[in-house]
Design an enzyme around this catalytic site. Structure first.
Site, short mmCIF file in Angstrom:
data_model
loop_
_atom_site.label_atom_id
_atom_site.label_comp_id
_atom_site.label_asym_id
_atom_site.label_seq_id
_atom_site.Cartn_x
_atom_site.Cartn_y
_atom_site.Cartn_z
N TYR A 143 90.50 -43.72 118.96
CA TYR A 143 90.67 -45.19 118.95
C TYR A 143 91.61 -45.67 120.05
O TYR A 143 91.58 -46.82 120.44
CB TYR A 143 91.26 -45.62 117.60
N GLY A 144 92.50 -44.82 120.56
CA GLY A 144 93.49 -45.28 121.53
C GLY A 144 94.82 -44.58 121.35
O GLY A 144 94.85 -43.39 121.02
N ILE A 145 95.91 -45.31 121.54
CA ILE A 145 97.23 -44.70 121.60
C ILE A 145 98.17 -45.38 120.61
O ILE A 145 98.10 -46.59 120.41
CB ILE A 145 97.80 -44.80 123.03
N LYS A 177 99.74 -49.50 117.33
CA LYS A 177 98.49 -48.81 117.67
C LYS A 177 97.66 -49.73 118.56
O LYS A 177 97.34 -50.85 118.17
CB LYS A 177 97.71 -48.49 116.39
N ASP A 199 88.04 -41.20 102.71
CA ASP A 199 88.31 -40.28 103.82
C ASP A 199 89.73 -39.72 103.70
O ASP A 199 90.46 -39.64 104.69
CB ASP A 199 88.11 -40.98 105.16
#
Length: 367
Positions: A43-45, A61, A157
């Site tokens: 998704y990214g950092i 995020k 999940d």
């Protein structure tokens, strides 16, 4: 580390400043000062930061190009909608969602409370885990889950990487991108995203009719991993996953397969080689006998015979920590029925409206 940079093209935007982290440009509200990057995923950092207004440390995020993949955009929207309503000490808090400058925004910045690590890192580490550790982690996980289930939410999940931990052993459930309301009309989750090792048999067997017990199975897998310091069912693909489960639990008598509404799936289970199973006490010889008893009640193949979250909290292994009166249910059941076929523009518009909940002052300056 986070490096302060000049605005791109010299076009600074009032109220925003710019940092470079791991070759990614963060355009964030000036009240946040980044400290360092702490994680990266599909998704990214994520970076740790300080909110100058409150002096509180937070995690920011950045979801890069949030709309490039529609499934991922829907996950982000779902997490936004859900976390705005959830308030529990064992569920991660979404503190803020930064308001983009334009309605045609591409990146999304979510601000969470900052945690030190996650359960996956702890299990992998060489740090000794006592019975007290296992008991306390499991207790908090069950408490957070009881709250979610009271709001009609299935997490779907749960895995060690989605359980954030602080240095004082506080645990918080995170990552609600796959969560659904349990009244969901049997819509199955996008297959590739759910982590197979923690997936309940009824999901592996494509049963349409599943409920809160899928989360209990995942908790059982996480509990076993805490006791053994390695995953209990590390399947390589779906059928192998079922085989590993049967190898430990033993072959199922016919009545325990009645829940399988897919004839091909039931046939597959019946033709697996006979297995006597392996007692949990043999797999985890050093575990507290009460822990083994609770694990046995969680990892039950037939979901209708699996222990519920409330029953698990009342089990003798948990009851010393559990006070039923200190656990109010969620105030309102939450409806997460989002049309899976929404287009990019509509998802972006719905996200914008979620962001306005955190920034009502921006509603008047509609850009």
């Amino acid at each position: 580390m986070a490096t302060y940079v000049d605005p791109p093209n010299g076009t600074g935007i009032r109220g925003k400043h710019y940092y470079s982290m791991w070759q990614s440009l963060f355009e964030i509200d000036t009240k946040y000062v980044p400290i360092k990057p702490i994680g990266r995923g599909a998704y990214g950092i994520v970076c740790s930061s300080v909110n100058k207004d409150t002096n509180e440390k937070v995690a920011i995020k950045k979801i890069n190009n949030a709309f490039d993949n529609r499934v991922d955009a829907l996950r982000t929207l779902r997490e936004l909608k859900l976390l705005r309503h959830l308030r529990h000490e064992n569920v991660i808090a979404l503190k803020d969602v930064m308001m983009p400058v334009h309605r045609t925004f591409k990146d999304v910045y979510l601000v969470y409370e900052l945690m030190d690590t996650d359960l996956h890192q702890i299990i992998k580490s060489s740090q000794a885990l006592s019975n007290d550790h296992c008991q306390y982690f499991l207790f908090q996980l069950l408490r957070g889950l009881k709250y979610l289930h009271s709001a009609n939410i299935l997490h779907r999940d749960l895995k060690p990487g989605n359980l954030l931990i602080n240095s004082n052993c506080d645990l918080k459930i995170c990552d609600f991108g796959l969560a659904r309301t349990s009244s969901g009309k049997g819509q199955f989750m996008t297959e590739y995203v759910v982590t197979r090792w923690y997936r309940a048999p009824e999901l592996l067997l494509c049963c349409d009719n599943y409920g809160t017990s899928i989360d209990v199975w995942s908790v059982g897998c996480i509990f076993a991993e805490l006791l053994g310091r390695k995953p209990i069912f590390p399947g390589t693909e779906c059928l192998n996953q079922l085989k590993l489960i049967i190898n430990v639990l033993g072959s199922m008598p016919d009545p325990d397969l009645d829940f399988i509404d897919n004839p091909k799936a039931r046939k597959y289970i019946k033709i697996l080689p006979y297995s006597q199973g392996t007692p949990f006490a043999r797999l985890y010889p050093n575990a507290n006998p009460l822990a083994i008893d609770l694990l046995q009640k969680m990892l039950v193949f037939d979901p209708s015979k699996r222990i519920s979250v409330t029953e698990a909290l009342q089990h003798p292994y948990m009851s010393p920590l559990y006070d039923p009166n200190s656990d109010p249910p969620a105030q309102v059941p939450i409806d997460l029925d989002i049309d899976e076929d929404l287009g990019e523009d509509m998802i972006r518009e719905m996200m914008w409206n979620e962001m306005l909940q955190y920034h009502p002052e921006a509603a008047s300056t509609n850009s």
